[in-house]
Write a protein that holds these residues in place. Structure first.
Motif, PDB file in Angstrom:
ATOM      1  N   GLN A   1       0.835  -1.211   0.000  1.00  0.00           N
ATOM      2  CA  GLN A   1       0.000   0.000   0.000  1.00  0.00           C
ATOM      3  C   GLN A   1       0.867   1.258   0.000  1.00  0.00           C
ATOM      4  O   GLN A   1       0.575   2.220  -0.706  1.00  0.00           O
ATOM      5  CB  GLN A   1      -0.936   0.002   1.212  1.00  0.00           C
ATOM      6  CG  GLN A   1      -2.054  -0.990   1.113  1.00  0.00           C
ATOM      7  CD  GLN A   1      -2.879  -1.058   2.386  1.00  0.00           C
ATOM      8  OE1 GLN A   1      -2.420  -0.671   3.462  1.00  0.00           O
ATOM      9  NE2 GLN A   1      -4.098  -1.560   2.265  1.00  0.00           N
ATOM     10  N   ARG A   2       1.929   1.253   0.783  1.00  0.00           N
ATOM     11  CA  ARG A   2       2.843   2.393   0.838  1.00  0.00           C
ATOM     12  C   ARG A   2       3.491   2.638  -0.534  1.00  0.00           C
ATOM     13  O   ARG A   2       3.589   3.764  -0.996  1.00  0.00           O
ATOM     14  CB  ARG A   2       3.905   2.159   1.905  1.00  0.00           C
ATOM     15  CG  ARG A   2       4.697   3.397   2.250  1.00  0.00           C
ATOM     16  CD  ARG A   2       5.678   3.176   3.406  1.00  0.00           C
ATOM     17  NE  ARG A   2       5.020   2.728   4.619  1.00  0.00           N
ATOM     18  CZ  ARG A   2       5.323   1.611   5.271  1.00  0.00           C
ATOM     19  NH1 ARG A   2       6.271   0.812   4.838  1.00  0.00           N
ATOM     20  NH2 ARG A   2       4.686   1.277   6.364  1.00  0.00           N
ATOM     21  N   GLN A   3       3.899   1.554  -1.186  1.00  0.00           N
ATOM     22  CA  GLN A   3       4.515   1.668  -2.507  1.00  0.00           C
ATOM     23  C   GLN A   3       3.506   2.181  -3.532  1.00  0.00           C
ATOM     24  O   GLN A   3       3.841   3.020  -4.368  1.00  0.00           O
ATOM     25  CB  GLN A   3       5.087   0.314  -2.948  1.00  0.00           C
ATOM     26  CG  GLN A   3       5.862   0.379  -4.232  1.00  0.00           C
ATOM     27  CD  GLN A   3       7.069   1.309  -4.135  1.00  0.00           C
ATOM     28  OE1 GLN A   3       7.749   1.345  -3.119  1.00  0.00           O
ATOM     29  NE2 GLN A   3       7.317   2.059  -5.173  1.00  0.00           N
TER      30      GLN A   3
ATOM     31  N   LEU B   1       0.915   4.074  -2.910  1.00  0.00           N
ATOM     32  CA  LEU B   1       0.687   5.481  -2.586  1.00  0.00           C
ATOM     33  C   LEU B   1       1.831   6.342  -3.105  1.00  0.00           C
ATOM     34  O   LEU B   1       1.606   7.399  -3.715  1.00  0.00           O
ATOM     35  CB  LEU B   1       0.535   5.655  -1.072  1.00  0.00           C
ATOM     36  CG  LEU B   1       0.328   7.073  -0.565  1.00  0.00           C
ATOM     37  CD1 LEU B   1      -0.980   7.657  -1.107  1.00  0.00           C
ATOM     38  CD2 LEU B   1       0.323   7.097   0.954  1.00  0.00           C
ATOM     39  N   LYS B   2       3.058   5.885  -2.893  1.00  0.00           N
ATOM     40  CA  LYS B   2       4.230   6.625  -3.359  1.00  0.00           C
ATOM     41  C   LYS B   2       4.210   6.763  -4.881  1.00  0.00           C
ATOM     42  O   LYS B   2       4.473   7.836  -5.421  1.00  0.00           O
ATOM     43  CB  LYS B   2       5.505   5.919  -2.900  1.00  0.00           C
ATOM     44  CG  LYS B   2       6.772   6.632  -3.274  1.00  0.00           C
ATOM     45  CD  LYS B   2       7.992   5.880  -2.756  1.00  0.00           C
ATOM     46  CE  LYS B   2       9.267   6.580  -3.176  1.00  0.00           C
ATOM     47  NZ  LYS B   2      10.454   5.869  -2.729  1.00  0.00           N
ATOM     48  N   THR B   3       3.902   5.679  -5.581  1.00  0.00           N
ATOM     49  CA  THR B   3       3.838   5.706  -7.042  1.00  0.00           C
ATOM     50  C   THR B   3       2.765   6.681  -7.516  1.00  0.00           C
ATOM     51  O   THR B   3       3.003   7.481  -8.426  1.00  0.00           O
ATOM     52  CB  THR B   3       3.553   4.291  -7.591  1.00  0.00           C
ATOM     53  OG1 THR B   3       4.583   3.412  -7.154  1.00  0.00           O
ATOM     54  CG2 THR B   3       3.482   4.292  -9.098  1.00  0.00           C
TER      55      THR B   3
ATOM     56  N   MET C   1       1.494   9.273  -5.894  1.00  0.00           N
ATOM     57  CA  MET C   1       1.885  10.646  -5.571  1.00  0.00           C
ATOM     58  C   MET C   1       2.968  11.147  -6.524  1.00  0.00           C
ATOM     59  O   MET C   1       2.946  12.298  -6.952  1.00  0.00           O
ATOM     60  CB  MET C   1       2.354  10.731  -4.120  1.00  0.00           C
ATOM     61  CG  MET C   1       1.225  10.551  -3.124  1.00  0.00           C
ATOM     62  SD  MET C   1       1.800  10.513  -1.415  1.00  0.00           S
ATOM     63  CE  MET C   1       2.304  12.183  -1.181  1.00  0.00           C
ATOM     64  N   THR C   2       3.907  10.273  -6.880  1.00  0.00           N
ATOM     65  CA  THR C   2       4.970  10.654  -7.815  1.00  0.00           C
ATOM     66  C   THR C   2       4.385  10.972  -9.186  1.00  0.00           C
ATOM     67  O   THR C   2       4.756  11.966  -9.812  1.00  0.00           O
ATOM     68  CB  THR C   2       6.019   9.535  -7.929  1.00  0.00           C
ATOM     69  OG1 THR C   2       6.571   9.294  -6.634  1.00  0.00           O
ATOM     70  CG2 THR C   2       7.128   9.905  -8.884  1.00  0.00           C
ATOM     71  N   GLN C   3       3.461  10.167  -9.641  1.00  0.00           N
ATOM     72  CA  GLN C   3       2.824  10.415 -10.933  1.00  0.00           C
ATOM     73  C   GLN C   3       2.051  11.736 -10.917  1.00  0.00           C
ATOM     74  O   GLN C   3       2.129  12.506 -11.875  1.00  0.00           O
ATOM     75  CB  GLN C   3       1.900   9.257 -11.310  1.00  0.00           C
ATOM     76  CG  GLN C   3       2.640   7.998 -11.700  1.00  0.00           C
ATOM     77  CD  GLN C   3       1.705   6.816 -11.914  1.00  0.00           C
ATOM     78  OE1 GLN C   3       0.539   6.835 -11.523  1.00  0.00           O
ATOM     79  NE2 GLN C   3       2.241   5.763 -12.532  1.00  0.00           N
TER      80      GLN C   3
ATOM     81  N   ASN D   1       4.587  14.599 -10.955  1.00  0.00           N
ATOM     82  CA  ASN D   1       5.196  14.752 -12.276  1.00  0.00           C
ATOM     83  C   ASN D   1       4.244  15.425 -13.254  1.00  0.00           C
ATOM     84  O   ASN D   1       4.663  16.249 -14.067  1.00  0.00           O
ATOM     85  CB  ASN D   1       5.663  13.401 -12.826  1.00  0.00           C
ATOM     86  CG  ASN D   1       6.969  12.957 -12.214  1.00  0.00           C
ATOM     87  OD1 ASN D   1       7.795  13.775 -11.836  1.00  0.00           O
ATOM     88  ND2 ASN D   1       7.154  11.655 -12.105  1.00  0.00           N
TER      89      ASN D   1
ATOM     90  N   THR E   1      11.110  16.210  -8.988  1.00  0.00           N
ATOM     91  CA  THR E   1      10.338  15.471  -7.991  1.00  0.00           C
ATOM     92  C   THR E   1      11.260  14.454  -7.347  1.00  0.00           C
ATOM     93  O   THR E   1      12.247  14.046  -7.940  1.00  0.00           O
ATOM     94  CB  THR E   1       9.137  14.749  -8.633  1.00  0.00           C
ATOM     95  OG1 THR E   1       9.604  13.898  -9.656  1.00  0.00           O
ATOM     96  CG2 THR E   1       8.145  15.747  -9.200  1.00  0.00           C
ATOM     97  N   ARG E   2      10.936  14.067  -6.175  1.00  0.00           N
ATOM     98  CA  ARG E   2      11.764  13.073  -5.474  1.00  0.00           C
ATOM     99  C   ARG E   2      11.336  11.690  -5.827  1.00  0.00           C
ATOM    100  O   ARG E   2      10.282  11.370  -6.135  1.00  0.00           O
ATOM    101  CB  ARG E   2      11.637  13.245  -3.964  1.00  0.00           C
ATOM    102  CG  ARG E   2      12.229  14.517  -3.482  1.00  0.00           C
ATOM    103  CD  ARG E   2      12.197  14.493  -1.999  1.00  0.00           C
ATOM    104  NE  ARG E   2      12.168  15.865  -1.496  1.00  0.00           N
ATOM    105  CZ  ARG E   2      12.208  16.155  -0.244  1.00  0.00           C
ATOM    106  NH1 ARG E   2      12.273  15.235   0.656  1.00  0.00           N
ATOM    107  NH2 ARG E   2      12.186  17.386   0.152  1.00  0.00           N
TER     108      ARG E   2
END
Length: 103
Positions: free
Chosen positions: A20-22, A24-26, A28-30, A33, A102-103
């Motif tokens: 779930q964390r991964q 969410l991170k993906t 948010m990154t998208q 970007n 972006t990070r």
């Protein structure tokens, strides 16, 4: 049908949390970007001088040939300085726009 006990077990599952964390991170990154591309495309034209470059060249040419001797030489130097400043402005603007990451 899943029981409440089974749901509570899944809630505390470390692998599930990591997944779930991964996700969410993906996501948010998208999203970041996408917004970054919008900002870049909005800012880029603000630093481009090519739209007025032709008009500036015509004005500079008319000014340059309306003087003679030392005045013409001084005008040529000022025009050269202005052209260099325009080039620097475009380069600095491009660097500024490309500095967003972006990070």
């Amino acid at each position: 049908m899943t029981t409440l006990d089974k749901l509570l077990e899944q809630k505390d599952d470390p692998m599930r949390k990591m997944l779930q964390r991964q996700m969410l991170k993906t996501g948010m990154t998208q999203a970041a970007n996408t917004k970054l591309q919008t900002v870049r495309s909005a800012l880029k034209p603000k630093f481009q001088m090519s739209a007025i470059q032709e008009e500036l060249n015509e004005v500079y040419t008319a000014l340059l040939y309306s003087f003679e001797g030392k005045a013409q030489k001084a005008m040529a130097e000022r025009i050269s300085e202005s052209a260099q400043q325009i080039v620097r402005t475009e380069a600095e603007g491009e660097a500024f726009v490309n500095s967003f990451r972006t990070r």
